[in-house]
Write a protein that holds these residues in place. Structure first.
Motif, PDB file in Angstrom:
ATOM      1  N   LEU A 161       0.843  -1.193   0.000  1.00 34.33           N
ATOM      2  CA  LEU A 161       0.000   0.000   0.000  1.00 34.33           C
ATOM      3  C   LEU A 161       0.882   1.249   0.000  1.00 34.33           C
ATOM      4  N   THR A 162       0.563   2.163  -0.899  1.00 33.82           N
ATOM      5  CA  THR A 162       1.243   3.462  -0.938  1.00 33.82           C
ATOM      6  C   THR A 162       0.194   4.550  -0.882  1.00 33.82           C
ATOM      7  N   VAL A 163       0.262   5.404   0.134  1.00 31.85           N
ATOM      8  CA  VAL A 163      -0.714   6.481   0.293  1.00 31.85           C
ATOM      9  C   VAL A 163      -0.413   7.584  -0.710  1.00 31.85           C
ATOM     10  N   ARG A 164      -1.449   7.998  -1.451  1.00 31.33           N
ATOM     11  CA  ARG A 164      -1.311   9.048  -2.464  1.00 31.33           C
ATOM     12  C   ARG A 164      -2.020  10.341  -2.069  1.00 31.33           C
ATOM     13  N   LEU A 180      -8.038   7.394   3.093  1.00 29.75           N
ATOM     14  CA  LEU A 180      -6.814   7.635   2.348  1.00 29.75           C
ATOM     15  C   LEU A 180      -6.895   6.978   0.982  1.00 29.75           C
ATOM     16  N   CYS A 228      -5.072   5.380  -2.043  1.00 29.45           N
ATOM     17  CA  CYS A 228      -3.808   4.651  -2.131  1.00 29.45           C
ATOM     18  C   CYS A 228      -3.701   3.918  -3.461  1.00 29.45           C
ATOM     19  N   THR A 229      -2.499   3.461  -3.734  1.00 26.99           N
ATOM     20  CA  THR A 229      -2.301   2.430  -4.749  1.00 26.99           C
ATOM     21  C   THR A 229      -1.839   1.167  -4.030  1.00 26.99           C
ATOM     22  N   ASP A 266      -5.880   1.151  -7.830  1.00 30.61           N
ATOM     23  CA  ASP A 266      -6.187   2.200  -6.871  1.00 30.61           C
ATOM     24  C   ASP A 266      -7.146   1.641  -5.823  1.00 30.61           C
ATOM     25  N   TYR A 323      -8.107   3.243   1.734  1.00 29.58           N
ATOM     26  CA  TYR A 323      -7.640   2.668   3.000  1.00 29.58           C
ATOM     27  C   TYR A 323      -8.213   3.511   4.128  1.00 29.58           C
TER      28      TYR A 323
END
Length: 273
Positions: free
Chosen positions: A23-26, A37, A39-40, A49, A52
């Motif tokens: 998980l990467t918060v965008r 949030l 995320c990708t 996409d 979260y």
């Protein structure tokens, strides 16, 4: 942005990707009352996409136990999946950058869907529409709030009655390309008391469609002790909440009608959209 039909390839399901991916918060969805949030998630060369909602970002509620909204979101997905209607996007409970929380596949909405809600001046719902109740237009004039007499919405009204959704707003409806309809934001569900608050009261008291009764029968069977659905939900809900869920399914099947507002709570959430 990816819809469920665009994942997988190579046998990787949406649930696999959500549960196992990085998980990467965008960014953050600012309008939400709880932390949401954007995320990708990436795994095995695939990426999507998602949303979260960490438990740590949940605001306390007077009538729901603290820290349980994420589990209720996952339980709503499990029941939706069991109906075969797939109205809730794939949703998992997992750890993330800000601790455990709910992760749900992001649905990119249709940019120009047919309207599902409307305000009608004159006090009468026309053909193809169901009346919800009186409202006001932006300039203070009286109007009637209506929703589309749409089979997808009707299925959703049944699902909301089953999961006891206390917050079905217009903004939670996501028409997707290809005619699909998804629904999001199911944190205030599965209470032991009747909390049903929704914009979809247009069928109140009407007989359930014929397709619904076999679905309710299957849900009842799936909620029997030891069945896969019951085992899945027992990890997310209390025993009392599971008993109340079984009772709602039995009552809906027994009456074979859409429920009326209980009168114990305001029937329409605020704000309605």
């Amino acid at each position: 942005m990816s819809a469920p039909e665009r994942i997988p390839p190579r046998g990787l399901t949406a649930l696999d990707l959500l549960a196992e991916g990085e998980l990467t918060v965008r960014g953050q969805v600012r309008e939400a009352s709880n932390a949401v949030l954007f995320c990708t998630v990436a795994h095995g060369g695939e990426r999507a996409d998602c949303v979260y909602k960490p438990v740590a970002g949940e605001q306390p509620l007077w009538d729901f136990p603290d820290g349980t909204l994420a589990e209720r979101e996952v339980a709503a997905y499990a029941v939706s999946e069991a109906t075969g209607w797939d109205l809730v996007p794939p949703t998992v409970l997992r750890d993330g950058p800000y601790g455990p929380g709910m992760v749900q596949l992001w649905i990119e909405p249709d940019p120009s869907p047919p309207p599902l809600l409307a305000l009608v001046e004159g006090g009468t719902a026309g053909p193809g529409w169901k009346a919800v109740g009186p409202a006001e237009t932006g300039d203070g004039r009286a109007a009637l709030l209506v929703h589309a007499d749409d089979a997808r919405l009707r299925r959703l009204a049944v699902l909301d009655a089953v999961i006891n959704n206390g917050d079905r707003k217009g903004g939670h409806l996501l028409p997707a390309p290809g005619g699909r309809l998804y629904a999001i934001d199911h944190g205030v569900t599965f209470h032991v008391d009747d909390k049903l608050r929704t914009l979809l009261w247009g069928w109140a008291g009407e007989p359930l469609p014929d397709e619904v009764l076999p679905v309710l029968e299957a849900l009842g069977e799936g909620l029997a002790p030891g069945e896969p659905l019951e085992s899945r939900l027992s990890a997310l809900l209390t025993a009392a909440e599971l008993d109340a869920l079984r009772a709602r399914v039995r009552e809906l099947a027994g009456t074979a009608r859409h429920p009326h507002p209980s009168g114990a709570w305001p029937p329409i959430p605020w704000p309605p959209v």
